[in-house]
Write an enzyme that holds these catalytic residues in place. Structure first.
Site, mmCIF file in Angstrom:
data_model
loop_
_atom_site.group_PDB
_atom_site.id
_atom_site.type_symbol
_atom_site.label_atom_id
_atom_site.label_comp_id
_atom_site.label_asym_id
_atom_site.label_seq_id
_atom_site.Cartn_x
_atom_site.Cartn_y
_atom_site.Cartn_z
ATOM 1 N N TYR A 171 -11.675 19.772 21.589
ATOM 2 C CA TYR A 171 -11.795 18.741 20.554
ATOM 3 C C TYR A 171 -13.241 18.267 20.421
ATOM 4 O O TYR A 171 -13.943 18.072 21.414
ATOM 5 C CB TYR A 171 -10.948 17.528 20.927
ATOM 6 C CG TYR A 171 -9.459 17.723 20.729
ATOM 7 C CD1 TYR A 171 -8.947 17.982 19.458
ATOM 8 C CD2 TYR A 171 -8.585 17.619 21.797
ATOM 9 C CE1 TYR A 171 -7.580 18.153 19.271
ATOM 10 C CE2 TYR A 171 -7.217 17.776 21.615
ATOM 11 C CZ TYR A 171 -6.720 18.039 20.347
ATOM 12 O OH TYR A 171 -5.375 18.189 20.171
ATOM 13 N N LYS A 212 1.493 -0.134 48.041
ATOM 14 C CA LYS A 212 1.674 -0.640 46.673
ATOM 15 C C LYS A 212 1.385 0.481 45.668
ATOM 16 O O LYS A 212 0.792 1.506 46.037
ATOM 17 C CB LYS A 212 0.728 -1.827 46.447
ATOM 18 C CG LYS A 212 -0.739 -1.472 46.625
ATOM 19 C CD LYS A 212 -1.598 -2.710 46.825
ATOM 20 C CE LYS A 212 -3.058 -2.322 46.921
ATOM 21 N NZ LYS A 212 -3.908 -3.416 47.402
#
Ligand SMILES: *Cc1c(COP(=O)(O)O)cnc(C)c1O
Length: 349
Positions: free
Chosen positions: A245, A33
């Site tokens: 950042y 999956k």
């Protein structure tokens, strides 16, 4: 220059052989999956070709898988309308039935259908209650068009070996089913730690991809995905300068930093902490500053590095995905399934 995921074919074969060694006599339903836990369906042929059955979560995944293989497919979330039932039958899927609303649909079938009936023994997510199971099983067994191919259940706490729920769930499952039923219960954690849960079909997922369900690297398993990215810049920070950042990391001494071309836009976890290891030219170096969309910054110490060299983010014996997951407050499953479509996937020996 871009991030790459090398998918090791020999590691897939090895990990599947470990499943077979641990569960002799059982058939293997390989969980593929979520695009094979993020490894891409078209890069995992050793699993597709050597498993008894393949399991996906939803119809859209079954359609993609059927396009590349004739092998039996198990549809884990089942069907939700007559139209979906027809599609699943046309694809030749075995269908998990986990809710009474699905029993009504399946029992109206006009064609032969193979189902796996799922009992809820404590996960309390999908599955029939014990009472619904006892009521519905005879209805399904009386229908000549319905073949109850397997009875299944799923553990809630198999990754905590000592958890009392494991034994309770196993006991309930054994009480509700009989020796003559075809049965399936074990996921990777149960395969690795509870031999008594093997039954007829085992359902390994994460261990096939070389990561441990217990989130600590296992010597028994070989990592399948090696995620790497190029070093796109190198610079020296003066003591007191910050990087990235938010200027959250500040060099306390002059520090050489490699800027690596991977970020959360590729699936590298934004929550990876300062100090998360990154393997550069054989040396474990430390992530510093915030992970940005396209780039991360790594303190390379005195390691010899050139622009264009590759950094390994995970999937090496020296740096397993479980370690990065721990530094990022998550599990390997999330990191592996999260590698984005910007990354180039390549099959590798
Ligand atoms: C995903 C899944 C598994 C596999 O779990 P792992 O922990 O990856 O081994 C097994 N059974 C069911 C029903 C699943 O959905």
């Amino acid at each position: 220059m871009r991030a790459k995921a090398l998918i090791s074919q020999s590691a897939l074969t090895h990990n599947l052989s470990i499943v077979k060694k641990l569960t002799p006599g059982a058939k293997v339903v390989s969980m593929i999956k979520a695009n094979a836990y993020g490894h891409h369906l078209d890069c995992i042929h050793p699993l597709i070709n050597n498993s008894d059955m393949l399991a996906v979560s939803e119809l859209s995944e079954a359609i993609k898988l059927r396009a590349i293989t004739d092998r039996p497919i198990l549809l884990l979330s089942g069907i939700f309308s007559e139209d979906e039932l027809q599609q699943a039958i046309d694809l030749g899927c075995h269908i998990v039935v986990h809710h009474t609303s699905q029993i009504a649909i399946v029992n109206n079938t006009q064609q032969m259908v193979n189902i796996w009936l799922k009992i809820d023994t404590g996960m309390h997510r999908l599955g029939l209650s014990a009472n619904d199971y006892k009521e519905c099983l005879p209805l399904l067994k009386d229908n000549p068009l319905v073949e109850v191919a397997c009875i299944m259940s799923h553990f809630a706490c198999a990754d905590e070996i000592e958890h009392p729920m494991n034994e309770a769930q196993l006991n309930d499952f054994q009480t509700l089913t009989t020796q003559t039923d075809v049965r399936s219960m074990a996921n990777s954690a149960a395969i690795l730690s509870q031999a008594e849960t093997t039954f007829d079909f085992v359902r390994p997922g994460i261990m096939l991809y070389g990561a441990s369900p217990f989130n600590t690297p296992s010597d028994q398993l070989k990592p399948v995905m090696k995620l790497s990215a190029p070093i796109v810049s190198i610079k020296t920070l003066q003591a007191g300068e910050s990087v990235g950042y938010g200027a959250t990391w500040i060099a306390n001494i002059d520090t050489t930093i490699a800027i690596v071309g991977i970020g959360y836009g590729d699936g590298y976890p934004r929550h990876a902490k300062n100090g998360t290891p990154v393997l550069i030219n054989g040396v474990l170096c430390s992530l510093v500053g915030r992970v940005s969309m396209d780039l991360i910054c790594v303190d390379i110490g005195t390691t010899k590095v050139n622009v264009g060299d590759n950094a390994i983010l995970w999937g090496d014996d020296k740096l397993r995905v479980e370690t990065v997951a721990t530094y990022s407050g998550t599990i390997s499953y999330e990191l592996l399934t999260g590698v984005s479509s910007r990354v180039e996937f390549v099959q590798h020996a």
